[in-house]
Design an enzyme around this catalytic site. Structure first.
Site, PDB file in Angstrom:
ATOM      1  N   SER A 103       0.786  -1.222   0.000  1.00  0.00           N
ATOM      2  CA  SER A 103       0.000   0.000   0.000  1.00  0.00           C
ATOM      3  C   SER A 103       0.822   1.278   0.000  1.00  0.00           C
ATOM      4  O   SER A 103       0.347   2.317  -0.467  1.00  0.00           O
ATOM      5  CB  SER A 103      -0.942   0.008   1.209  1.00  0.00           C
ATOM      6  OG  SER A 103      -0.204  -0.054   2.418  1.00  0.00           O
ATOM      7  N   HIS A 107      -4.998  -3.908  -2.989  1.00  0.00           N
ATOM      8  CA  HIS A 107      -4.656  -2.965  -4.054  1.00  0.00           C
ATOM      9  C   HIS A 107      -4.459  -3.631  -5.417  1.00  0.00           C
ATOM     10  O   HIS A 107      -4.213  -2.945  -6.401  1.00  0.00           O
ATOM     11  CB  HIS A 107      -3.396  -2.183  -3.668  1.00  0.00           C
ATOM     12  CG  HIS A 107      -3.557  -1.414  -2.397  1.00  0.00           C
ATOM     13  ND1 HIS A 107      -4.114  -0.164  -2.351  1.00  0.00           N
ATOM     14  CD2 HIS A 107      -3.262  -1.749  -1.114  1.00  0.00           C
ATOM     15  CE1 HIS A 107      -4.143   0.262  -1.099  1.00  0.00           C
ATOM     16  NE2 HIS A 107      -3.633  -0.689  -0.325  1.00  0.00           N
TER      17      HIS A 107
END
Length: 383
Positions: free
Chosen positions: A179, A207
Site C-alpha cells: 500500500s 490494491h
C-alpha cells in the site's frame, strides 16, 4: 502522570516529530476532483483506482437496493443481518476467484484482525513481510502466536525463518501490492516455500484486486497461485467499502464460529451488497478501465523519471515519491496544493523513519491533462 498529562505529552511528541495528523473536510466527492476550503483540486490521494465510486450502474444498484431492503442490515449476520444480496455477492465472489467460499466483512482491517485472532494460537508462528499492512501486523502482535518479520519481498529471508523449528502451525503473510510502496510481492515463490514448509499463505490483495489479472481477478490470479487465505477489499478498485475472505468451505465454517470481528459486528447494509454486485460486473467487464489506468501509470512514470525525488519501482496505481524528512514532505505537498493538486504526505509511523513520501495514486478517472498538470508542477518545484 495523569490521564490528561499522558494525552498532552503524546500530542506534543507528535507535533515535535512533524507527524501530527489532521483531517480535512472534503466538501465535494471522492472522485477525480475534490473540494476543500471552497477550493477545487485534482485528487491524487484516492484509492478509487477504476473510478467506480461514481459509476452510474453502481449508484443505481445502491438506490434500488435501499428501496428494497432499507439503508441498514439491522444486526449481525448471525442474527438477522444476513440477507439475499449478501449471499448472492458471496457466491459471485467465490465463483469469480475460483474458491469454494467467500465471507463478507465490514472492512479489510476487520477481516485481517479476525483471521489472525481466530486462527492462530500459542505455539504457532506468523511470518510476515515487514511492510505488511498495519491491520495484519497489529493483529499478529496481539495474537498468541510468535511473530517474526522477514525483509520486504525477500524470499531468502523468509526461508531462513521457515527453516527454524516450530511446534505449531505456520502462517506466512504478505500483500499482493504493497500500500505504501506500490510494488508487488513474488507470490509464486513465497507460496512454494510456504507449501514446502507445511504452512499456509495469507495474501491481502486490497490494491491488486480489480486492477490486475484476467477480469481484474488480482495479483494471485495473475501470478497463478491460490493461497489458503485471500483477503480482498472493496474500498479501492470496487469504489465502495467492506471486504471478503476467500477460503475453503471448512475454513469459512470455522470463521463463522470463531471470528469475533464477524460475529459481533453489524453486517454491511444489503443495499451496499447490491452496489458491490454491480461493481463486480463492471470490474469483470472493465478491460477499458484497466487499460486507461495503465496508460495513466505509464504517462506518469515516463514524465517523472528525471525528477530528483526518488521514484519508486512501482507499476501499480500507487506511485511513491520519496522525500525523506517529514518537514520537506509537508512543504512539497503545500506547494502542490497551491497549484490545485491534492496530494498527501505519508510520514512515520505509517512508514519507516526518514522515508516520508508523497503517495501519488492514479485512477482511470484521471484525464491525460491531469497527469500533465501534476508532472509540470513537480518539475517546476524540483528545479
Amino acid at each position: 502522570m495523569s490521564w490528561q498529562q499522558k494525552i498532552e505529552q503524546s500530542l506534543q511528541q507528535r507535533h515535535a516529530a512533524v507527524t501530527y495528523r489532521t483531517r480535512q473536510l472534503n466538501q465535494g466527492s471522492t472522485g477525480r476532483c475534490l473540494r476543500i476550503d471552497n477550493q477545487s483540486y485534482i485528487n491524487f490521494s484516492s484509492n478509487d483506482y477504476l473510478g467506480l465510486s461514481h459509476d452510474k450502474s453502481v449508484i443505481a444498484a445502491w438506490r434500488k437496493g435501499s428501496r428494497c431492503y432499507g439503508v441498514g442490515s439491522g444486526g449481525s449476520g448471525h442474527i438477522t443481518g444476513y440477507m439475499q444480496p449478501h449471499a448472492e455477492l458471496e457466491q459471485q465472489l467465490a465463483d469469480w476467484l475460483a474458491y469454494p467460499r467467500a465471507l463478507l466483512f465490514i472492512s479489510g482491517y476487520a477481516a485481517n484482525q479476525a483471521l489472525l485472532a481466530s486462527l492462530t494460537a500459542a505455539g504457532d508462528r506468523i511470518l510476515a513481510d515487514r511492510l505488511s499492512h498495519a491491520s495484519l501486523l497489529e493483529a499478529a502482535v496481539n495474537s498468541a502466536a510468535q511473530l517474526r518479520r522477514f525483509h520486504h519481498n525477500q524470499p531468502d529471508a523468509l526461508q531462513r525463518l521457515l527453516d527454524k523449528p516450530c511446534d505449531g502451525q505456520t502462517l506466512v503473510i504478505t500483500e499482493g501490492i504493497f500500500s505504501m510502496d506500490g510494488d508487488s510481492a513474488p507470490l509464486s515463490q513465497l507460496q512454494a516455500q510456504t507449501i514446502a514448509a507445511g504452512g499456509w499463505l495469507l495474501v491481502d490483495d486490497a490494491h491488486g484486486i480489480g486492477t490486475r489479472g484476467e477480469q481484474g481477478r488480482g495479483s494471485c490470479w495473475q501470478q497463478k497461485i491460490k493461497p489458503e487465505l485471500l483477503v480482498i477489499t472493496f474500498g479501492k478498485a470496487f469504489g465502495l467499502s467492506g471486504a471478503a475472505v476467500l477460503c475453503q468451505h471448512e475454513v469459512a465454517e470455522y470463521l463463522l464460529q470463531f471470528a469475533r470481528h464477524l460475529i459481533y459486528s453489524t453486517a454491511m447494509p444489503p443495499a451496499q451488497a447490491c452496489a458491490l454486485q454491480a461493481a463486480l460486473i463492471r470490474i469483470q467487464q472493465g478491460d477499458d478501465l484497466r487499460d486507461r489506468l495503465q496508460q495513466r501509470i505509464k504517462q506518469f512514470r515516463h514524465g517523472a523519471a528525471n525528477l530528483s525525488l526518488g521514484l519508486g519501482r512501482s507499476d501499480s496505481a500507487i506511485q511513491p515519491l520519496w522525500v525523506g524528512d517529514n518537514q520537506s514532505a509537508l512543504e512539497l505537498v503545500h506547494n502542490l496544493r497551491k497549484r490545485g493538486l491534492w496530494l498527501t504526505a505519508i510520514r512515520p509511523p505509517t512508514v519507516p523513519l526518514n522515508t516520508a513520501r508523497l503517495r501519488i495514486t492514479l485512477s482511470a478517472a484521471h484525464q491525460a491533462s491531469d497527469i500533465d498538470d501534476l508532472l509540470e508542477a513537480l518539475n517546476a518545484i524540483d528545479r
